[in-house]
Write a protein that holds these residues in place. Structure first.
Motif, PDB file in Angstrom:
ATOM      1  N   VAL A  73      11.626  21.574 -31.873  1.00  0.00           N
ATOM      2  CA  VAL A  73      10.752  22.214 -32.866  1.00  0.00           C
ATOM      3  C   VAL A  73      11.589  22.674 -34.061  1.00  0.00           C
ATOM      4  O   VAL A  73      11.192  22.493 -35.217  1.00  0.00           O
ATOM      5  CB  VAL A  73       9.991  23.389 -32.239  1.00  0.00           C
ATOM      6  CG1 VAL A  73       9.281  24.203 -33.308  1.00  0.00           C
ATOM      7  CG2 VAL A  73       8.972  22.879 -31.221  1.00  0.00           C
ATOM      8  N   VAL A  78      10.504  23.479 -40.254  1.00  0.00           N
ATOM      9  CA  VAL A  78       9.283  23.953 -40.898  1.00  0.00           C
ATOM     10  C   VAL A  78       9.341  25.458 -40.968  1.00  0.00           C
ATOM     11  O   VAL A  78       9.466  26.112 -39.944  1.00  0.00           O
ATOM     12  CB  VAL A  78       8.033  23.518 -40.102  1.00  0.00           C
ATOM     13  CG1 VAL A  78       6.773  24.134 -40.691  1.00  0.00           C
ATOM     14  CG2 VAL A  78       7.936  22.007 -40.101  1.00  0.00           C
ATOM     15  N   GLY A 148      12.671  19.437 -43.664  1.00  0.00           N
ATOM     16  CA  GLY A 148      12.702  18.175 -42.931  1.00  0.00           C
ATOM     17  C   GLY A 148      11.338  17.535 -42.872  1.00  0.00           C
ATOM     18  O   GLY A 148      11.213  16.344 -42.713  1.00  0.00           O
ATOM     19  N   VAL A 149      10.299  18.296 -42.990  1.00  0.00           N
ATOM     20  CA  VAL A 149       8.969  17.728 -42.942  1.00  0.00           C
ATOM     21  C   VAL A 149       8.246  18.193 -44.180  1.00  0.00           C
ATOM     22  O   VAL A 149       7.866  19.350 -44.285  1.00  0.00           O
ATOM     23  CB  VAL A 149       8.197  18.186 -41.698  1.00  0.00           C
ATOM     24  CG1 VAL A 149       6.806  17.590 -41.668  1.00  0.00           C
ATOM     25  CG2 VAL A 149       8.967  17.822 -40.446  1.00  0.00           C
TER      26      VAL A 149
ATOM     27  N   VAL B  14       1.600  17.553 -39.129  1.00  0.00           N
ATOM     28  CA  VAL B  14       3.058  17.669 -39.049  1.00  0.00           C
ATOM     29  C   VAL B  14       3.678  17.291 -40.392  1.00  0.00           C
ATOM     30  O   VAL B  14       4.576  17.961 -40.887  1.00  0.00           O
ATOM     31  CB  VAL B  14       3.615  16.776 -37.925  1.00  0.00           C
ATOM     32  CG1 VAL B  14       5.122  16.629 -38.030  1.00  0.00           C
ATOM     33  CG2 VAL B  14       3.238  17.335 -36.556  1.00  0.00           C
ATOM     34  N   ALA B  15       3.175  16.224 -40.962  1.00  0.00           N
ATOM     35  CA  ALA B  15       3.707  15.756 -42.245  1.00  0.00           C
ATOM     36  C   ALA B  15       3.480  16.773 -43.353  1.00  0.00           C
ATOM     37  O   ALA B  15       4.209  16.784 -44.348  1.00  0.00           O
ATOM     38  CB  ALA B  15       3.059  14.416 -42.620  1.00  0.00           C
ATOM     39  N   ALA B  17       3.952  19.841 -42.945  1.00  0.00           N
ATOM     40  CA  ALA B  17       4.800  20.988 -42.595  1.00  0.00           C
ATOM     41  C   ALA B  17       4.000  22.103 -41.932  1.00  0.00           C
ATOM     42  O   ALA B  17       4.267  23.288 -42.164  1.00  0.00           O
ATOM     43  CB  ALA B  17       5.539  21.518 -43.836  1.00  0.00           C
ATOM     44  N   ASP B  18       3.067  21.739 -41.123  1.00  0.00           N
ATOM     45  CA  ASP B  18       2.272  22.703 -40.371  1.00  0.00           C
ATOM     46  C   ASP B  18       3.046  23.068 -39.099  1.00  0.00           C
ATOM     47  O   ASP B  18       3.170  22.258 -38.188  1.00  0.00           O
ATOM     48  CB  ASP B  18       0.918  22.063 -40.020  1.00  0.00           C
ATOM     49  CG  ASP B  18      -0.006  23.005 -39.275  1.00  0.00           C
ATOM     50  OD1 ASP B  18       0.486  23.917 -38.570  1.00  0.00           O
ATOM     51  OD2 ASP B  18      -1.236  22.825 -39.375  1.00  0.00           O
ATOM     52  N   ALA B  19       3.554  24.294 -39.074  1.00  0.00           N
ATOM     53  CA  ALA B  19       4.414  24.685 -37.951  1.00  0.00           C
ATOM     54  C   ALA B  19       3.674  24.622 -36.622  1.00  0.00           C
ATOM     55  O   ALA B  19       4.225  24.231 -35.591  1.00  0.00           O
ATOM     56  CB  ALA B  19       4.959  26.094 -38.190  1.00  0.00           C
ATOM     57  N   SER B  20       2.427  25.027 -36.640  1.00  0.00           N
ATOM     58  CA  SER B  20       1.645  24.981 -35.408  1.00  0.00           C
ATOM     59  C   SER B  20       1.487  23.545 -34.926  1.00  0.00           C
ATOM     60  O   SER B  20       1.560  23.265 -33.725  1.00  0.00           O
ATOM     61  CB  SER B  20       0.271  25.611 -35.660  1.00  0.00           C
ATOM     62  OG  SER B  20      -0.565  25.432 -34.534  1.00  0.00           O
ATOM     63  N   VAL B  22       3.550  21.117 -35.445  1.00  0.00           N
ATOM     64  CA  VAL B  22       4.833  20.674 -34.899  1.00  0.00           C
ATOM     65  C   VAL B  22       4.944  21.083 -33.436  1.00  0.00           C
ATOM     66  O   VAL B  22       5.302  20.290 -32.562  1.00  0.00           O
ATOM     67  CB  VAL B  22       6.007  21.256 -35.719  1.00  0.00           C
ATOM     68  CG1 VAL B  22       7.336  21.066 -35.004  1.00  0.00           C
ATOM     69  CG2 VAL B  22       6.054  20.626 -37.111  1.00  0.00           C
ATOM     70  N   ARG B  23       4.620  22.328 -33.163  1.00  0.00           N
ATOM     71  CA  ARG B  23       4.715  22.805 -31.778  1.00  0.00           C
ATOM     72  C   ARG B  23       3.746  22.054 -30.865  1.00  0.00           C
ATOM     73  O   ARG B  23       4.086  21.672 -29.740  1.00  0.00           O
ATOM     74  CB  ARG B  23       4.452  24.299 -31.730  1.00  0.00           C
ATOM     75  CG  ARG B  23       5.558  25.137 -32.368  1.00  0.00           C
ATOM     76  CD  ARG B  23       5.346  26.611 -32.106  1.00  0.00           C
ATOM     77  NE  ARG B  23       4.184  27.131 -32.831  1.00  0.00           N
ATOM     78  CZ  ARG B  23       4.242  27.662 -34.041  1.00  0.00           C
ATOM     79  NH1 ARG B  23       5.386  27.721 -34.691  1.00  0.00           N
ATOM     80  NH2 ARG B  23       3.157  28.136 -34.619  1.00  0.00           N
ATOM     81  N   TRP B  59       9.973  13.277 -37.432  1.00  0.00           N
ATOM     82  CA  TRP B  59       9.801  14.237 -38.530  1.00  0.00           C
ATOM     83  C   TRP B  59      10.078  13.565 -39.879  1.00  0.00           C
ATOM     84  O   TRP B  59       9.399  13.802 -40.868  1.00  0.00           O
ATOM     85  CB  TRP B  59      10.744  15.432 -38.365  1.00  0.00           C
ATOM     86  CG  TRP B  59      10.709  16.202 -37.094  1.00  0.00           C
ATOM     87  CD1 TRP B  59      11.767  16.840 -36.502  1.00  0.00           C
ATOM     88  CD2 TRP B  59       9.597  16.461 -36.218  1.00  0.00           C
ATOM     89  NE1 TRP B  59      11.385  17.460 -35.346  1.00  0.00           N
ATOM     90  CE2 TRP B  59      10.054  17.253 -35.140  1.00  0.00           C
ATOM     91  CE3 TRP B  59       8.241  16.102 -36.236  1.00  0.00           C
ATOM     92  CZ2 TRP B  59       9.242  17.698 -34.108  1.00  0.00           C
ATOM     93  CZ3 TRP B  59       7.424  16.534 -35.199  1.00  0.00           C
ATOM     94  CH2 TRP B  59       7.922  17.321 -34.167  1.00  0.00           C
ATOM     95  N   LYS B  60      11.091  12.713 -39.907  1.00  0.00           N
ATOM     96  CA  LYS B  60      11.448  12.079 -41.175  1.00  0.00           C
ATOM     97  C   LYS B  60      10.394  11.081 -41.622  1.00  0.00           C
ATOM     98  O   LYS B  60      10.143  10.914 -42.818  1.00  0.00           O
ATOM     99  CB  LYS B  60      12.795  11.366 -41.043  1.00  0.00           C
ATOM    100  CG  LYS B  60      13.987  12.295 -40.986  1.00  0.00           C
ATOM    101  CD  LYS B  60      15.286  11.522 -40.833  1.00  0.00           C
ATOM    102  CE  LYS B  60      16.472  12.485 -40.745  1.00  0.00           C
ATOM    103  NZ  LYS B  60      17.707  11.828 -40.330  1.00  0.00           N
TER     104      LYS B  60
END
Lengths: 150, 211
Positions: A73, A78, A148-149, B14-15, B17-20, B22-23, B59-60
């Motif tokens: 993560v 982020v 990174g995102v 995710v793209a 940049a939504d942290a939630s 990502v998790r 992520w990239k």
């Protein structure tokens, strides 16, 4: 439904095992029909495949640990706080008094300063759907690094 | 009619940049990816590295993902498999003797006797050793279809094969496994009534770490 041949039935069971749920979808019904119609031919092969399936099922993999999850993560970099990105970062709030009599350079400087203030006091990202888990409360990535995102 | 990719929306978040997101994405995908890498590599530490690197690449690339080109899950598998094969090539893959994966928890199975737990672990270890002894392509075919539960079309597509070729690999893989496990079972000491779980039963051979 294309009739199943003994050879094809054998191939299916030898490749995919004894569980019909794993058989090719388009042939599942005819393979099941074959097994029901020809048990003497089908059952020994199914039994042997089922024995191997049971062995394969014995191999389990331990779930990922929290440290690994955290690292992954964090690798997304982020930010946790509502860091404005893209178009949002341009929605600077400019109080009327700051505009009065300001030149262009002053406007830009003032806007950038306000933008910094906005971003530092931004609201936290939504946590509506976060499952409760201690690792989720840690910061993501390290401050100051490139996103990174994006 | 293609059903919508269940992961597409999450990846899009995710793209952004939504942290939630990502998790959630990690929680949803990591267990399967890790299991894939563990079974391909036979080494937990390497598998964790592969899993982590897989997500770094995700992520990239997430901002460039276009829904409809492929399923997200297929893409993840492809990235992970490529990384596994990179490791295997570096290792100059030699069958067997690479296992250091300690058998995992029985926590999800409810009450179980120590003897049964030991037997389960030993059986799991035998299977893992037999898997490791397969040629990589056979192992991949089996892992993708049996453990990852991909359809034959998905697995064949991932491997760049026809379904017929995939089935040929699967038949050979299962035949080899059956033979190896039969040998292992024949070599195992016969249980004497109620085997006791002492300090050292017939434990799996600890693996030499290959680097």
């Amino acid at each position: 439904m294309t009739p199943m041949t003994p050879q094809r039935f054998a191939q299916i069971v030898d490749a995919y095992g004894a569980d019909p749920r794993r058989w090719p979808e388009g042939e599942r019904a005819s393979a099941c029909a074959f097994a029901a119609a020809c048990p003497h031919e089908a059952q020994p092969r199914l039994d042997a495949a089922a024995a191997l399936d049971a062995c394969l099922a014995a191999d389990t993999v331990e779930a990922p640990g929290r440290a690994l999850q955290r690292r992954i993560v964090a690798s997304a970099h982020v930010p946790t706080r509502g860091w404005a990105t893209g178009a949002r970062s341009t929605r600077w709030w400019l109080p009327g008094a700051a505009l009065a009599g300001a030149g262009v350079a002053g406007l830009v400087a003032g806007a950038m300063a306000m933008s910094s203030v906005m971003m530092m006091s931004g609201e936290p990202t939504s946590t509506l759907h976060e499952p409760s888990s201690s690792y989720l409360s840690t910061g993501f990535g390290t401050s100051g690094e490139e996103g990174g995102v994006q | 009619m293609n059903p919508r990719d269940p992961d597409a929306e999450l990846l899009a978040r995710v793209a952004r940049a939504d942290a939630s997101a990502v998790r959630q994405f990690v929680a949803r995908k990591l267990p399967r990816l890790l299991a894939l890498a563990v079974r391909m590599l036979g080494d937990r530490m390497e598998a964790e590295d592969v899993a982590q690197e897989t997500f770094v690449r995700i992520w990239k690339q997430a901002p460039h993902w276009r829904e409809g080109e492929a399923r997200v899950d297929t893409w993840l598998h492809r990235v992970a498999m490529n990384l596994c094969y990179d490791r295997l090539r570096v290792r100059r893959e030699v069958p067997d003797d690479t296992l250091d994966e300690t058998q995992p928890d029985d926590a999800g199975q409810g009450p179980i006797t120590p003897e049964a737990a030991l037997e389960a672990r030993q059986q799991g270890a035998r299977v893992r050793q037999a898997l490791a002894a397969l040629p990589p392509r056979q192992r991949e075919a089996l892992v993708l279809t049996y453990y990852q539960a991909l359809s034959n079309a998905e697995a064949a597509g991932l491997m760049g094969l026809t379904v017929d070729a995939l089935e040929s690999l699967l038949v050979r893989a299962r035949r080899s496994l059956r033979a190896q496990l039969s040998e292992a079972a024949a070599a195992k000491p016969a249980p004497q009534g109620r085997p006791r779980a002492r300090g050292r039963e017939a434990e799996p051979t600890p693996a030499a770490r290959k680097r």
